[in-house]
Design a protein around this motif. Structure first.
Motif, PDB file in Angstrom:
ATOM      1  N   TYR A  52       0.826  -1.208   0.000  1.00 28.27           N
ATOM      2  CA  TYR A  52       0.000   0.000   0.000  1.00 28.27           C
ATOM      3  C   TYR A  52       0.862   1.260   0.000  1.00 28.27           C
ATOM      4  O   TYR A  52       0.641   2.183  -0.801  1.00 28.27           O
ATOM      5  CB  TYR A  52      -0.916  -0.006   1.221  1.00 28.27           C
ATOM      6  CG  TYR A  52      -1.616   1.307   1.469  1.00 28.27           C
ATOM      7  CD1 TYR A  52      -2.659   1.736   0.660  1.00 28.27           C
ATOM      8  CD2 TYR A  52      -1.212   2.138   2.530  1.00 28.27           C
ATOM      9  CE1 TYR A  52      -3.294   2.942   0.893  1.00 28.27           C
ATOM     10  CE2 TYR A  52      -1.844   3.344   2.765  1.00 28.27           C
ATOM     11  CZ  TYR A  52      -2.882   3.750   1.938  1.00 28.27           C
ATOM     12  OH  TYR A  52      -3.498   4.941   2.168  1.00 28.27           O
ATOM     13  N   LEU A 102      -1.079  -1.572  -5.550  1.00 28.13           N
ATOM     14  CA  LEU A 102      -2.336  -1.388  -4.831  1.00 28.13           C
ATOM     15  C   LEU A 102      -3.288  -2.564  -5.035  1.00 28.13           C
ATOM     16  O   LEU A 102      -4.037  -2.936  -4.121  1.00 28.13           O
ATOM     17  CB  LEU A 102      -2.995  -0.079  -5.258  1.00 28.13           C
ATOM     18  CG  LEU A 102      -2.229   1.183  -4.820  1.00 28.13           C
ATOM     19  CD1 LEU A 102      -2.754   2.417  -5.528  1.00 28.13           C
ATOM     20  CD2 LEU A 102      -2.330   1.358  -3.295  1.00 28.13           C
ATOM     21  N   ALA A 144      -2.127  -5.047  -2.636  1.00 28.51           N
ATOM     22  CA  ALA A 144      -2.519  -4.685  -1.271  1.00 28.51           C
ATOM     23  C   ALA A 144      -3.965  -5.089  -1.004  1.00 28.51           C
ATOM     24  O   ALA A 144      -4.293  -5.591   0.081  1.00 28.51           O
ATOM     25  CB  ALA A 144      -2.337  -3.188  -1.054  1.00 28.51           C
ATOM     26  N   THR A 145      -4.849  -4.876  -1.993  1.00 29.50           N
ATOM     27  CA  THR A 145      -6.258  -5.251  -1.785  1.00 29.50           C
ATOM     28  C   THR A 145      -6.434  -6.762  -1.772  1.00 29.50           C
ATOM     29  O   THR A 145      -7.351  -7.272  -1.113  1.00 29.50           O
ATOM     30  CB  THR A 145      -7.150  -4.641  -2.877  1.00 29.50           C
ATOM     31  OG1 THR A 145      -6.720  -5.096  -4.175  1.00 29.50           O
ATOM     32  CG2 THR A 145      -7.091  -3.122  -2.836  1.00 29.50           C
ATOM     33  N   ALA A 205      -6.693   1.261   0.754  1.00 23.94           N
ATOM     34  CA  ALA A 205      -6.088   0.688  -0.449  1.00 23.94           C
ATOM     35  C   ALA A 205      -7.071   0.729  -1.618  1.00 23.94           C
ATOM     36  O   ALA A 205      -6.689   1.004  -2.764  1.00 23.94           O
ATOM     37  CB  ALA A 205      -5.642  -0.749  -0.183  1.00 23.94           C
TER      38      ALA A 205
END
Length: 423
Positions: free
Chosen positions: A128, A148, A151-152, A161
């Motif tokens: 993130y 990103l 990150a999700t 995020a």
């Protein structure tokens, strides 16, 4: 050696009961962003305790200091000590990257984030932070999207995020379903944040999902009438843009329906004068284009020898009580059909009888739909040279609308410049 009750009274200038009353009053005040959700469940959560590594302890201490004061040198000392103890400690490299960003050391920040991702690719916070840096300062939109998205995947319920992923998708020019999915998820995780809701609203409108936009507004902004009115105005503004596009394409019936929808949205709100002026201007364009289309139809019928049908159309147009300039055009055409001696010969088309023709109106709307303000203004200046006196008001109204749009565009440019300078 002071008894507890006396110590409490000396510290808070009240007794235990008074302190409890004050606490209850404070906790009941509506000062927190919250979502009430009645939940009643029974769970058995096993807890596993394990010792943290020396590097983890150093990182946690540094992070605690950084949360209190981002500029504290001690936080940096702890992060540097952590990577000295464990050179592959990704979270500490990531934290050093964030500190470098705060001091505008962009090259060093990029290096720290790269090392963090390389050492801890499966840590959602590392991904993130790297994604946010690449998006805002690293000038690597594709890299930001990758970080990103990772990150999700690692933390599906980490709302920030999803917010940044939405921004990254839009920055990359993505217009597919991915950007809306990201925005919807961000809204679901943070339903009380108006900025996230408005962002999703604009994405729905850009994708021509008006019904979804209306449902979103209806279900959101329960605690803010100002935000709700702003949301309705965004939908109404989008409707007006669609009206202009439909007028430029000659789809007059669809334009009329969309214009009615826009007026319906702001009927119960304190709509600004500029918006009402735009509605009036577009309504005037629509009526003039409708008149021009029917008038041209009557001329075509007359040229094919169908004078009865042509007369019916012209009489119907008179029944609509049109402006004086249109009445003159209709009466002139009726004299042509009746073969009166003083009727104009040839060139009886609306464009020659009326200073501003339906083609002129359509071309103006095409230029405005393309946001070609300079081209639209130049066309209006050209029309001024051949307009009838009773058409000057229409031209002045369009010039005023262009001025309003240009003022707003200059405000947005100044605002963006101030944000860039601040960053």
């Amino acid at each position: 050696g002071v008894p507890p009750t006396e110590a409490l009274a000396g510290a808070f200038d009240t007794d235990e009961r008074g302190l409890e009353k004050e606490l209850r009053l404070y906790s009941q005040r509506d000062i927190f962003s919250h979502l009430e959700s009645p939940v009643s469940i029974e769970v058995d959560l096993p807890v596993t305790l394990q010792r943290m590594s020396h590097a983890d302890v150093l990182y946690r201490l540094g992070d605690l200091l950084a949360q209190q004061d981002e500029s504290r040198q001690e936080a940096k000392d702890y992060f540097e000590a952590a990577v000295e103890v464990e050179p592959r400690h990704g979270l500490s490299w990531s934290a050093l990257g964030v500190l470098a960003e705060q001091h505008a050391r962009w090259v060093a920040a990029r290096s720290f984030h790269d090392r963090a991702v390389a050492n801890s690719p499966d840590d959602f916070l590392v991904q993130y932070r790297a994604g946010v840096f690449l998006l805002e300062r690293g000038r690597d939109i594709d890299g930001a999207v990758i970080a990103l998205e990772r990150a999700t995947e690692l933390a599906p319920r980490f709302g920030p995020a999803w917010v940044e992923l939405t921004t990254a998708h839009r920055a990359s020019g993505q217009r597919g379903p991915e950007v809306i999915v990201a925005a919807e998820t961000a809204h679901r995780l943070s339903p009380t944040r108006d900025d996230i809701t408005l962002d999703l609203l604009r994405l729905y409108l850009a994708a021509d999902r008006r019904d979804a936009a209306l449902d979103l507004v209806g279900a959101s902004f329960t605690g803010s009438s100002g935000s709700r009115e702003r949301a309705w105005s965004i939908v109404a503004d989008n409707d007006l843009e669609h009206v202009r596009l439909l007028l430029a394409e000659g789809r007059l019936d669809d334009a009329g329906k969309r214009l009615d929808l826009a007026q319906g949205l702001i009927a119960d709100t304190a709509a600004p004068a500029a918006f009402l002026q735009r509605v009036e201007s577009l309504r005037s364009d629509l009526e003039l284009l409708r008149f021009g289309r029917r008038y041209e139809e009557a001329i075509d019928l007359h040229e094919r020898g169908e004078d009865g049908a042509a007369r019916t159309i012209l009489v119907d147009l008179l029944g609509d009580l049109p402006p004086e300039r249109q009445v003159q055009a209709i009466e002139s055409m009726l004299r042509v059909i009746d073969g009166e001696p003083d009727a104009p010969r040839g060139g009886s088309r609306a464009s020659s009888t009326i200073g501003i023709s339906s083609d002129d109106i359509q071309e103006y709307n095409r230029r405005m739909a393309r946001h070609d303000l300079a081209g639209a203004r130049a066309l209006l200046y050209d029309l001024q040279l051949r307009a009838r006196p009773d058409e000057y008001e229409w031209i002045d109204r369009q010039l005023a609308e262009i001025g309003v749009i240009e003022d707003y565009n200059r405000f947005v440019e100044r605002y963006n410049l101030a944000v860039d300078q601040f960053n």
